[in-house]
Structures are given as structure tokens and as C-alpha cells.
Design a protein around this motif. Structure first.
Motif, PDB file in Angstrom:
ATOM      1  N   THR A 277       0.861  -1.177   0.000  1.00 39.29           N
ATOM      2  CA  THR A 277       0.000   0.000   0.000  1.00 39.29           C
ATOM      3  C   THR A 277       0.899   1.229   0.000  1.00 39.29           C
ATOM      4  O   THR A 277       2.131   1.122  -0.015  1.00 39.29           O
ATOM      5  CB  THR A 277      -0.909   0.017   1.242  1.00 39.29           C
ATOM      6  OG1 THR A 277      -0.096   0.198   2.415  1.00 39.29           O
ATOM      7  CG2 THR A 277      -1.690  -1.288   1.380  1.00 39.29           C
ATOM      8  N   LYS A 278       0.299   2.396   0.042  1.00 35.16           N
ATOM      9  CA  LYS A 278       1.087   3.628   0.056  1.00 35.16           C
ATOM     10  C   LYS A 278       1.853   3.796   1.365  1.00 35.16           C
ATOM     11  O   LYS A 278       2.842   4.528   1.414  1.00 35.16           O
ATOM     12  CB  LYS A 278       0.178   4.836  -0.162  1.00 35.16           C
ATOM     13  CG  LYS A 278      -0.402   4.915  -1.570  1.00 35.16           C
ATOM     14  CD  LYS A 278      -1.221   6.178  -1.750  1.00 35.16           C
ATOM     15  CE  LYS A 278      -1.766   6.268  -3.183  1.00 35.16           C
ATOM     16  NZ  LYS A 278      -2.558   7.512  -3.389  1.00 35.16           N
ATOM     17  N   LYS A 279       1.414   3.140   2.421  1.00 37.64           N
ATOM     18  CA  LYS A 279       2.034   3.331   3.730  1.00 37.64           C
ATOM     19  C   LYS A 279       3.000   2.212   4.120  1.00 37.64           C
ATOM     20  O   LYS A 279       3.862   2.403   4.969  1.00 37.64           O
ATOM     21  CB  LYS A 279       0.952   3.447   4.803  1.00 37.64           C
ATOM     22  CG  LYS A 279       0.120   4.718   4.710  1.00 37.64           C
ATOM     23  CD  LYS A 279       0.982   5.961   4.957  1.00 37.64           C
ATOM     24  CE  LYS A 279       0.141   7.228   4.946  1.00 37.64           C
ATOM     25  NZ  LYS A 279       1.001   8.432   5.175  1.00 37.64           N
ATOM     26  N   ARG A 280       2.841   1.030   3.509  1.00 38.61           N
ATOM     27  CA  ARG A 280       3.716  -0.065   3.902  1.00 38.61           C
ATOM     28  C   ARG A 280       3.795  -1.108   2.798  1.00 38.61           C
ATOM     29  O   ARG A 280       2.946  -1.170   1.903  1.00 38.61           O
ATOM     30  CB  ARG A 280       3.226  -0.722   5.193  1.00 38.61           C
ATOM     31  CG  ARG A 280       1.815  -1.255   5.092  1.00 38.61           C
ATOM     32  CD  ARG A 280       1.618  -2.503   5.926  1.00 38.61           C
ATOM     33  NE  ARG A 280       0.262  -3.009   5.802  1.00 38.61           N
ATOM     34  CZ  ARG A 280      -0.160  -3.757   4.784  1.00 38.61           C
ATOM     35  NH1 ARG A 280       0.658  -4.061   3.801  1.00 38.61           N
ATOM     36  NH2 ARG A 280      -1.408  -4.195   4.739  1.00 38.61           N
ATOM     37  N   ASN A 281       4.814  -1.938   2.914  1.00 37.70           N
ATOM     38  CA  ASN A 281       5.012  -3.065   1.995  1.00 37.70           C
ATOM     39  C   ASN A 281       5.331  -4.299   2.823  1.00 37.70           C
ATOM     40  O   ASN A 281       6.322  -4.331   3.558  1.00 37.70           O
ATOM     41  CB  ASN A 281       6.141  -2.754   1.011  1.00 37.70           C
ATOM     42  CG  ASN A 281       6.318  -3.861  -0.012  1.00 37.70           C
ATOM     43  OD1 ASN A 281       5.350  -4.490  -0.407  1.00 37.70           O
ATOM     44  ND2 ASN A 281       7.554  -4.101  -0.430  1.00 37.70           N
ATOM     45  N   LEU A 282       4.469  -5.320   2.736  1.00 34.60           N
ATOM     46  CA  LEU A 282       4.606  -6.533   3.530  1.00 34.60           C
ATOM     47  C   LEU A 282       4.938  -7.697   2.600  1.00 34.60           C
ATOM     48  O   LEU A 282       4.276  -7.900   1.583  1.00 34.60           O
ATOM     49  CB  LEU A 282       3.307  -6.807   4.283  1.00 34.60           C
ATOM     50  CG  LEU A 282       3.275  -8.029   5.214  1.00 34.60           C
ATOM     51  CD1 LEU A 282       4.240  -7.830   6.378  1.00 34.60           C
ATOM     52  CD2 LEU A 282       1.856  -8.263   5.719  1.00 34.60           C
ATOM     53  N   LEU A 335       7.225   6.034   6.314  1.00 36.83           N
ATOM     54  CA  LEU A 335       6.821   7.014   7.317  1.00 36.83           C
ATOM     55  C   LEU A 335       6.520   8.362   6.689  1.00 36.83           C
ATOM     56  O   LEU A 335       5.695   9.118   7.204  1.00 36.83           O
ATOM     57  CB  LEU A 335       7.919   7.150   8.373  1.00 36.83           C
ATOM     58  CG  LEU A 335       8.330   5.836   9.067  1.00 36.83           C
ATOM     59  CD1 LEU A 335       9.408   6.104  10.100  1.00 36.83           C
ATOM     60  CD2 LEU A 335       7.127   5.162   9.706  1.00 36.83           C
ATOM     61  N   SER A 336       7.197   8.668   5.596  1.00 33.56           N
ATOM     62  CA  SER A 336       6.939   9.877   4.832  1.00 33.56           C
ATOM     63  C   SER A 336       7.502   9.653   3.438  1.00 33.56           C
ATOM     64  O   SER A 336       8.029   8.575   3.136  1.00 33.56           O
ATOM     65  CB  SER A 336       7.592  11.098   5.495  1.00 33.56           C
ATOM     66  OG  SER A 336       8.998  11.034   5.385  1.00 33.56           O
TER      67      SER A 336
END
Length: 829
Positions: A277-282, A335-336
């Protein structure tokens, strides 16, 4: 008729290849004129990166057109950092196109140069891989199997269908500068002293063990770095092999599953999934493999003592198995736009085992001894491993030219190596009796904890310069226990033999600082660096009255130069100083029993060996083809030399010492040729002179050999969904301090077929098609001569299936266009 002739041509080429004929050709493409250093008063500059990975794209084409009539004004290509700078432009309105083979074109409109605004900064331009929409499935354009950079060769694993279902070793079998023997042992330019990285971080396992455990299907590329800059660890005289793992850049859920089966009890399965997603990569992955190989071995040994000649003749069969499983997972938090924090961990088990059944004839002349035995040797090596790291990246500007990176890495290994040996007395026809001549068991336990902390700082200096600096600490702790047991037939129990049982504690701390500076001077690009390392090493042995210490400081310089010529050719040269540090087993001073005829003894006084490595290379591009010629010179001082010495008891004692120096001087010619739309050839040949100077056991040693290694890889495309790959490799004979190794040739054939709009791929491979792979050589010294030969099972068939999960991108609004367009505005676009 035309299609018929094309098919006939493909079949004819395949048969010529298998017959051993080599065909080389070259094609000429249109020349691209590059602009020289230009006045700064009228400049358009920027940087080209791959969309999603932000990897700099070298040799991307930049074209500047007049907006008024779309005429081409000028152009150029990007440098190793993906950057370009084009000048000598008159005021006007332009559009700029960035393009690279296999990627969609990006166009920036409304670029205006005025008398008051002569310097235009386009910033970062992203290129997306070229795709052809077939339903919802993407088909990515082919890339060259081998790409040549200023300081490394990059192997695109997806282009090597011979490696399907295999490991990193199978990819390296057909890679320039690399040699692989039939047991999967890898050498880089003739040396086994190289370092294995995974995504730029040291592998939990080392050397060939690491390469044999990483599935090829999990790899994006393999980087061969023969002269690393001082940013990398200097360990490994030959350089670095960096395994770059696949990182799916698509948003949402996607992944791939691979499974392989092969003749002779071979199988593998691995799964990698990703959710972004835009906030994380799992990401998460598992793999399990089991590969068994059989073979035949034979050896002879003559020893001369007290006017007697003793003969030891062995012959038998051998099987060995490599298996293991692993689990890995990681998460990146965005985080940004400028800061990323990541966590990654993997754990698993690596097992290897072997079983040898042999017949031994042991006799002397004059005849005082004449015995026949049936031998069994089995070993099982089991290693549990865990590793994890925390990493962060903070960019101080948009393009990442000013950044800070940090890493904490932990590695743990724990395992036992258990070996069992027995000899049963037999008659002259090798019919066994019930009398045991030997029954022993050895257990070597190893436990290690390694810690690594590092910080890397990068910032741009001027328009083309870059400064990098860093600090690193490596803390290694290792314990080795060695248990030797004899079997007591009366009590039916294993009894500890204190003469060969021991324990060793190993500690090594290495603290490093480094700095590099790179810049341009017209067409010349350079990078110079210096690394300082302080090493504190201590060995404590249970049977020794003192500890063995090493306390020293070393400097490691490096220099890389690149000269860009106007005809799309490139001249490069580099220098680096490397180190090869002895491991715990090499340093253990206590005798280690191998068999009743051979004992290994480590040398705690061993010092590191140092290598000065020089490279000079020239590369010429022809469209998507290129030819490169590379010369190299490598000299190693304080060389760690393996020694065999016959004792008065008739036992061969094996140890090591810093006795000699050696050097390799030679060249490597490589060609990557897109001869037609259906035929790609990748070939290389390496010729070098190897020279060994020094002494062994008080006797002067001056040996040299001219070594020749070559390989030829051909890919035939029958259609967009089917292709065949044919490969042959030759490794020439070479010398060592006390012996000779004979040459070897082997070949592989693979066929790949895509189904279900390329979501499912099947690959059928035949390895060692002519049954010619073998390992053979001899050694000699004071009062002894010996020979050996090992041949692994030939003609191994494997079938690999690969299925892509949700491997698609969202449809663009205009799927028929392969150009991404955007308008330029001051401050960005």
C-alpha cells in the motif's frame, strides 16, 4: 515459405550448437551521438530511474525536440547514476523524451529556455517497464541476460531458463568470470575466496553453501563485483557476489509459486507473496528443497618409507544430498515521502549429507602387507540459522542524492556435523567378513553469533560530484566442539577418545570507517575511496595453555575510472585491495581425524592474505548487443597454502601456512549478441596465466599454468510463448602448490513454454547432456603421490512449474499508448 525457412534455420542452429560448432557474429545498429561537456549557460539536466524501485538507469536515451515542428534538436545518454546534462541550447520551447529498451517512453512537455532562465532542472524522471496488455496480464519485454556497469556485471536471472527450478549456483554456471565444478562449488576467476551478499547484506551462510540454498526463482539479478569500492567489506580476494532478491513493486496482493521435480529424487517448492500500500510493503516467503545426487569416485596414493612403497587404492560410489527449508518475512513502513523504516527476518535449516561405499586395497612392496576392506563413510551436516535486520533510510531531498542509511543486522547459526566411518576386513574378491578393522564417529558442533552495525551518509557535491562516508562494526563470536568416539565391540558403546576431542572459542571484532568521492571531468568519471579497518582477534583452545591473538590495522584503497566515448563505447579501469581472513577451522590447532590415513591440523598463527586487484575493460555497444574485453591482474601476498606432509607413522597430515604468493594475469572477452529477432548468443572466453611463487616444506615452488575457461549460451525463440536455451561450458586445467587439476566440459539444454497468458510457465531441462562433467586431478610431495577422480550422475531431467498470482497492473486510461506524458513547471512536474 518464409516461415518454413525460419523454422528450418532454428532447427539447423540447434543441431550445430549441440555438435560443438561456435558461431559468432555482430550486428550494427544506428549510432547515437552524445554531446560533450557543454556551456552551463544553456542546460537541461535531470535523472532517470526505474518506476517503483528508484534504481538509477544508466544509458537511457534523452532526446530534445522542438515543440514548434517536432524536429530533433540534440540528445545524449544518462551516466552510471542515471543523470544527464545537455547544453548548447538556444532559447525556445521544447519537449524532452526519456527512453530505454524494454521500458515505456516518458515525455515532458513545455520545457522553456529563455534569456533569463537558461538552466532547466527536470528532476527525477521515472520509466515504467514496457508491457503489452493481454486481458489483465502484463508481458514484460526481454532484457539482456548480462548487463555491464562501471564496477560490476549484472545477470538478469529471468533470462536464464537453464536455471529454472535450480539455485543461484545454476545461474552462475553460465556467467562470465565464474566457474562451477560438478559438486556445486563456485570460484570467481579461479578463487573460492569471495563474499556472498543478499541485497547488499552478508549472507547467513557463506560461499557456495549460501549460493546452493537460494532458489533461482527468488532472484531478480546477480551482481558480480570483481573490484568493489571501499563502501563494501574488503573480505574475499576475488570480490563479491551480491544476490538481489525479487521485490514486486505492484500495489495490492501478488506473488509467485514455483515447484520443481527431477530425476534421482530432486524436488523443490517455494512461495513468495507481497502486499503493498502507500504506507507499507509486507512480504512473506517459504521454500523447501531436497536434491540428491549420485556419483562415482576413485583415488590412489603411493607413499615411500623405509625402502618400502605403500599403495592405497580406493574405488566406490558416493551419493550426497542437499536439503533445507526456510521462512522469511519483512515489512517496510513509508513514514513519509523521504523516510522508510524496514524490518526483515528469516529462519530455517540447511542440511547436507553424503554416503560413500567403497573398496580398498592396501598393500606394500616388498610384500609385507596385503589387505582388502569394504568401507562405509557417512556424514550429516545440519545447521539451524536465524537472521534479522532493522534498516532505515532518510532522504534530505527529493531525488535521494542527499541521504542517511542505517542498518543493524544479527545472524545466528547452530549445527552439528556428524561423520561415521567403518572398515570391514574382506577377501581378495572383496567379500566381507564379520571383522571390523575400524569403527569411529566424530561430531563437530558449531555455534556462532554475528552482529553488524553500520551508518552510510551520501550527499551530492556540485552538479556531478558525490561524497559517501560510513562507519561499521562487526562482532563475531563462535564456539566449536569436536568429539571423537571409538566403538567398543565388547560393550557395544561409543567411547570418547580424548586424543582427538577438543573445544575452541573464537572472537573477532572488526571496526571500519570509509569515504569515497566521485565526480566527472568532461567525459571522464572517477570514484576514489579509502577504508580503514581495525581487527581484534582471539582464539582460546581448551587444550592450549595460552590464547592466540591478532591485533592489527589495515588500509584498503580503491579507484574506479570510466571514459565515455562518442561512439557508445566505454573504457573503464579499477583497482582495489582485498583481504582473505582465515576461518575458525583453519585456525584450530588441535588434530581433526578425517580417516585412518589422513589427519587435519589447523594453524592458529595464520595471518590474513592480501590481494591487489587491477581491471581494465572496454565495452562497445551495438543497439541491444555489446562486446566487452576485460584485462585483469591479481597478485596475492601472504598466500594461505594448503600443505600435505607424510608423517613417520605413514599418516598424511594436512595443514596450512602463509608461505607463498600467486598472481593471475589475463583477459576475458564477452559478447552479448542479438543476432536476429529469434536468436540471442551470449558467449565468453577467459585466458589467464596463473603463477605460484614461494616454498612448501622448505622446498622452492615456482609453478605456472595458462588457464582457459569458456562458455557459450544460445537462446532460440520459437514464438512469444516458447523458447529453447542451449549452453556449453569448458573449464581448463590448472595447477596448485602440490598438484594439478584437469579440465572439464559440460552442457545443458532447456525448453520453456508459457500458458494462460504467461501466468503459468513450464520449463523442462536436461543437465550434463553428454555425461562429460567430472572432477579429476593429482598431487605430490615429499615421499608421496596421489590421484583422485569424481564423476557425478549425468543427464538429469527436471521439470519446473511457475505460477504468478495477481501479476498485473491497473489498466491505464489509454492502453494503446506506450508514452507517459506530463507538463513541466518550475519546481517539478
Amino acid at each position: 515459405m518464409k516461415d518454413f525457412l525460419k523454422r528450418k534455420g532454428k532447427v539447423l542452429f540447434m543441431f550445430l550448437f549441440l555438435a560443438g560448432l561456435q558461431a559468432m557474429g555482430q550486428t550494427s545498429g544506428p549510432k547515437v551521438t552524445e554531446t560533450a561537456s557543454l556551456p552551463v549557460q544553456s542546460v537541461i539536466k535531470g535523472k532517470v530511474v526505474e518506476n517503483g524501485t528508484n534504481q538509477a538507469m544508466e544509458y537511457a536515451n534523452i532526446s530534445i525536440f522542438s515543440s514548434r515542428d517536432s524536429s530533433l534538436i540534440t540528445g545524449g545518454i544518462t551516466d552510471v547514476n542515471g543523470e544527464f546534462r545537455i547544453g548548447n541550447l538556444v532559447p525556445g520551447t521544447f519537449y524532452v523524451e526519456a527512453n530505454f529498451i524494454g521500458f515505456n517512453k516518458t515525455r515532458i512537455n513545455n520545457v522553456r529556455i529563455t534569456p533569463n532562465n537558461r538552466q532547466i532542472e527536470l528532476g527525477v524522471i521515472e520509466l515504467e517497464p514496457a508491457t503489452e496488455e493481454i486481458g489483465a496480464v502484463e508481458v514484460v519485454a526481454d532484457r539482456a541476460r548480462v548487463e555491464y556497469k562501471i564496477d560490476k556485471k549484472i545477470i538478469n536471472v529471468a533470462q536464464d531458463i537453464n536455471a529454472a527450478g535450480g539455485t543461484a549456483v545454476d545461474v552462475l554456471e553460465n556467467t562470465p568470470s565464474i566457474q562451477v565444478d560438478i559438486e556445486g562449488n563456485v570460484t570467481l576467476r579461479g578463487s573460492s575466496s569471495f563474499t556472498v551478499f543478499i541485497d547488499g547484506r552478508p549472507s547467513v551462510l557463506s560461499g557456495s553453501d549460501a549460493l546452493q540454498q537460494i532458489p533461482a526463482s527468488a532472484l531478480e539479478t546477480i551482481e558480480i563485483i570483481t573490484n568493489p569500492s571501499v563502501k563494501y567489506d574488503p573480505d574475499g580476494n576475488a570480490g563479491i557476489i551480491n544476490l538481489v532478491m525479487k521485490k514486486n513493486i505492484l500495489s495490492g496482493f501478488n506473488g509467485v509459486v514455483n515447484t520443481m521435480i527431477g530425476t534421482g529424487d530432486k524436488r523443490r517448492i517455494d512461495l513468495t507473496v507481497n502486499h503493498k500500500t502507500k504506507k507499507r510493503n509486507l512480504s512473506f516467503g517459504i521454500d523447501n528443497n531436497h536434491q540428491q545426487f549420485s556419483g562415482e569416485n576413485e583415488s590412489t596414493r603411493e607413499t615411500f618409507l623405509n625402502d618400502n612403497t605403500e599403495y592405497l587404492i580406493m574405488k566406490g560410489d558416493r551419493s550426497f544430498t542437499r536439503k533445507g527449508f526456510g521462512v522469511k518475512g519483512g515489512v517496510d513502513f513509508y513514514l513519509s515521502d523521504k523516510t522508510t523504516l524496514g524490518f526483515m527476518a528469516n529462519a530455517g535449516q540447511y542440511n547436507s549429507s553424503s554416503l560413500s561405499n567403497g573398496l580398498t586395497h592396501h598393500y606394500t612392496v616388498p610384500l609385507t602387507l596385503d589387505e582388502y576392506t569394504v568401507n562405509t563413510e557417512s556424514s550429516e551436516r545440519k545447521n539451524d540459522y536465524v537472521s534479522g535486520n532493522i534498516n532505515f533510510l532518510h532522504k534530505y531531498n527529493e531525488d535521494g542524492s542527499h541521504k542517511l542509511e542505517g542498518l543493524f543486522n544479527y545472524r545466528y547459526r547452530n549445527g552439528d556435523d556428524v561423520e561415521f566411518q567403518s572398515e570391514i576386513v574382506a577377501d581378495a574378491n572383496f567379500q566381507p567378513t564379520d571383522i571390523y578393522d575400524l569403527q569411529i564417529r566424530t561430531t563437530e558442533g558449531e555455534e556462532s553469533n554475528d552482529y553488524r552495525m553500520k551508518l552510510d551518509y551520501t550527499r551530492s557535491v556540485g552538479p556531478d560530484g558525490k561524497l559517501e562516508a560510513g562507519w561499521q562494526s562487526r562482532l563475531d563470536r563462535e564456539t566449536e566442539d569436536y568429539l571423537f568416539e571409538d566403538f567398543d565391540p565388547e560393550t557395544q558403546q561409543w567411547v570418547n577418545n580424548s586424543n582427538f576431542s577438543s573445544r575452541m572459542d573464537f572472537k573477532r571484532d572488526i571496526h571500519s570507517v570509509y569515504s569515497t568521492f566521485s565526480n566527472k571531468m568532461g567525459p571522464v568519471e572517477y570514484m576514489a575511496g579509502l577504508r580503514g579497518e581495525y581487527t581484534d582477534r582471539e582464539i582460546q583452545h581448551a587444550m592450549a595453555t595460552e590464547s592466540y591473538k591478532l591485533d592489527r590495522f589495515d588500509l584498503f584503497p580503491s579507484l574506479h575510472l570510466s571514459y565515455e566515448l562518442f561512439d557508445k563505447s566505454q573504457l573503464m579501469t579499477s583497482y582495489s585491495r582485498r583481504i582473505n581472513r582465515p576461518g575458525g577451522r583453519d585456525l584450530d590447532p588441535f588434530p581433526s581425524y578425517m580417516n585412518q590415513y589422513s589427519i587435519r591440523i589447523g594453524n592458529p598463527a595464520l595471518e590474513p592474505e592480501y590481494t591487489d586487484s587491477f581491471d581494465l575493460s572496454y565495452m562497445k555497444r551495438f543497439g541491444r548487443s555489446f562486446i566487452s574485453l576485460e584485462g585483469f591482474y591479481r597478485v596475492t601476498n601472504n598466500l594461505i597454502t594448503r600443505l600435505n606432509q607424510l608423517g613417520d607413522d605413514g599418516i598424511l597430515y594436512m595443514t596450512s601456512d602463509n608461505l607463498n604468493s600467486d598472481s593471475s594475469l589475463g583477459g576475458e572477452l564477452m559478447a552479448n549478441l542479438n543476432l536476429t529477432e529469434w536468436l540471442l548468443l551470449n558467449t565468453s572466453v577467459s585466458v589467464y596465466n596463473y603463477k605460484l611463487d614461494g616454498e612448501v616444506l622448505g622446498q622452492s615452488v615456482n609453478r605456472e599454468s595458462t588457464n582457459v575457461d569458456g562458455r557459450l549460451n544460445g537462446t532460440i525463440k520459437f514464438s512469444d510463448n516458447s523458447r529453447m536455451q542451449l549452453m556449453g561450458m569448458y573449464r581448463g586445467p590448472s595447477v596448485s602448490a602440490q598438484g594439478d587439476n584437469k579440465g572439464m566440459f559440460f552442457s545443458n539444454i532447456s525448453y520453456r513454454q508459457d500458458f494462460m497468458n504467461k501466468k503459468l510457465t513450464a520449463t523442462l531441462s536436461l543437465r550434463d547432456a553428454f555425461g562429460s562433467a567430472k572432477h579429476e586431478g593429482s598431487s605430490s610431495g615429499t615421499n608421496f603421490n596421489s590421484t583422485y577422480k569424481f564423476k557425478r550422475e549425468p543427464r538429469v531431467f527436471t521439470l519446473t512449474l511457475s505460477y504468478k498470482i495477481n501479476n498485473y497492473k491497473m489498466d491505464r486510461s489509454d492502453s494503446s499508448s506506450d508514452t507517459n506524458e506530463m507538463d513541466f513547471e518550475e519546481g517539478g512536474f
